[in-house]
Write a protein that holds these residues in place. Sequence first.
Motif, PDB file in Angstrom:
ATOM      1  N   VAL A   1       0.837  -1.203   0.000  1.00  0.00           N
ATOM      2  CA  VAL A   1       0.000   0.000   0.000  1.00  0.00           C
ATOM      3  C   VAL A   1       0.870   1.250   0.000  1.00  0.00           C
ATOM      4  O   VAL A   1       0.505   2.277  -0.587  1.00  0.00           O
ATOM      5  CB  VAL A   1      -0.955  -0.009   1.221  1.00  0.00           C
ATOM      6  N   VAL A   2       2.040   1.178   0.630  1.00  0.00           N
ATOM      7  CA  VAL A   2       2.895   2.370   0.758  1.00  0.00           C
ATOM      8  C   VAL A   2       4.257   2.230   0.090  1.00  0.00           C
ATOM      9  O   VAL A   2       4.953   3.225  -0.106  1.00  0.00           O
ATOM     10  CB  VAL A   2       3.097   2.729   2.253  1.00  0.00           C
ATOM     11  N   VAL A   3       4.655   0.981  -0.240  1.00  0.00           N
ATOM     12  CA  VAL A   3       5.981   0.751  -0.827  1.00  0.00           C
ATOM     13  C   VAL A   3       5.821  -0.053  -2.114  1.00  0.00           C
ATOM     14  O   VAL A   3       5.031  -1.000  -2.167  1.00  0.00           O
ATOM     15  CB  VAL A   3       6.903  -0.022   0.151  1.00  0.00           C
ATOM     16  N   ASP A   4       6.585   0.298  -3.148  1.00  0.00           N
ATOM     17  CA  ASP A   4       6.520  -0.439  -4.410  1.00  0.00           C
ATOM     18  C   ASP A   4       7.397  -1.692  -4.304  1.00  0.00           C
ATOM     19  O   ASP A   4       8.599  -1.649  -4.553  1.00  0.00           O
ATOM     20  CB  ASP A   4       6.986   0.446  -5.571  1.00  0.00           C
ATOM     21  N   LEU A   5       6.762  -2.797  -3.948  1.00  0.00           N
ATOM     22  CA  LEU A   5       7.482  -4.062  -3.802  1.00  0.00           C
ATOM     23  C   LEU A   5       7.398  -4.932  -5.056  1.00  0.00           C
ATOM     24  O   LEU A   5       8.059  -5.972  -5.128  1.00  0.00           O
ATOM     25  CB  LEU A   5       6.900  -4.863  -2.623  1.00  0.00           C
ATOM     26  N   ASP A   6       6.597  -4.526  -6.022  1.00  0.00           N
ATOM     27  CA  ASP A   6       6.310  -5.396  -7.161  1.00  0.00           C
ATOM     28  C   ASP A   6       7.553  -5.885  -7.903  1.00  0.00           C
ATOM     29  O   ASP A   6       7.593  -7.053  -8.321  1.00  0.00           O
ATOM     30  CB  ASP A   6       5.339  -4.710  -8.112  1.00  0.00           C
ATOM     31  N   PRO A   7       8.589  -5.041  -8.097  1.00  0.00           N
ATOM     32  CA  PRO A   7       9.786  -5.575  -8.778  1.00  0.00           C
ATOM     33  C   PRO A   7      10.437  -6.734  -8.022  1.00  0.00           C
ATOM     34  O   PRO A   7      11.069  -7.595  -8.633  1.00  0.00           O
ATOM     35  CB  PRO A   7      10.723  -4.358  -8.821  1.00  0.00           C
ATOM     36  N   TRP A   8      10.257  -6.771  -6.714  1.00  0.00           N
ATOM     37  CA  TRP A   8      10.843  -7.837  -5.896  1.00  0.00           C
ATOM     38  C   TRP A   8       9.948  -9.078  -5.860  1.00  0.00           C
ATOM     39  O   TRP A   8      10.417 -10.162  -5.486  1.00  0.00           O
ATOM     40  CB  TRP A   8      11.070  -7.345  -4.472  1.00  0.00           C
ATOM     41  N   LEU A   9       8.697  -8.925  -6.236  1.00  0.00           N
ATOM     42  CA  LEU A   9       7.753 -10.039  -6.173  1.00  0.00           C
ATOM     43  C   LEU A   9       7.685 -10.824  -7.476  1.00  0.00           C
ATOM     44  O   LEU A   9       7.082 -11.891  -7.518  1.00  0.00           O
ATOM     45  CB  LEU A   9       6.350  -9.525  -5.821  1.00  0.00           C
ATOM     46  N   GLY A  10       8.318 -10.298  -8.534  1.00  0.00           N
ATOM     47  CA  GLY A  10       8.296 -10.983  -9.824  1.00  0.00           C
ATOM     48  C   GLY A  10       6.933 -10.935 -10.491  1.00  0.00           C
ATOM     49  O   GLY A  10       6.415 -11.962 -10.938  1.00  0.00           O
ATOM     50  N   VAL A  11       6.353  -9.743 -10.576  1.00  0.00           N
ATOM     51  CA  VAL A  11       5.016  -9.583 -11.161  1.00  0.00           C
ATOM     52  C   VAL A  11       5.026  -9.986 -12.639  1.00  0.00           C
ATOM     53  O   VAL A  11       5.952  -9.659 -13.382  1.00  0.00           O
ATOM     54  CB  VAL A  11       4.538  -8.123 -11.010  1.00  0.00           C
TER      55      VAL A  11
END
Length: 201
Positions: free
Chosen positions: A70-80
């Motif tokens: 919700v507050v941090v862009d984690l998507d590059p680390w999650l392998g979207v």
Amino acid sequence: MDFAEPFVRYFLGFFFLMIGLQFTGRSLGLFERMKVSYIHYGKKGSAPWWHRHTFNVFRLLILVICLARVVVDLDPWLGVFDRLYIAPVLLLGMICLLASFTLVNYFQGYMHEDWRSGIDPQQKHHLLTEGPYRRSRNPLFMAVMLGQFGFFLALPSVFSGICLIAGVLVITRQAREEEKALAEMFGDAYEAYRQRVPRWL
């Protein structure tokens, strides 16, 4: 996509937070009134014990990551998976999660006093063979797996894919363990039910 993506992102954080609070609140309320725990891990080191702990680890990871997104862009680390990260897929995932939530609550409500999380060897069980149990021996587990699939669609990624695979493996293994326990408790009555009704559909 401009609307769907942030909407589903916030939805996931709120949804998993509410799931955790609801399960915790319900379990504490039942314990306060009935003076027995409705959550059973099984003997330390047993298959159900490992299933429960594995499920808890993934549940906590999912909650923390969905709240953090919700507050941090984690998507590059999650392998979207970019090809799946489109509005129709994300919204379908949200619908599956809501359907899963509704079905889980319905099945737990139908089980009423027979509901337990895990195997309770001390419980005086009733063998449920009517209602949703006429068509499947494990409708509650199927509803949970629908939610796991919904999470993958709402956040299509390597992370949610691992969660889906681990979740399905744990649930299918736990289903076998619970059916062994039911066979010991009910003997021929359970065997007749098992022959009549499929494990899933």
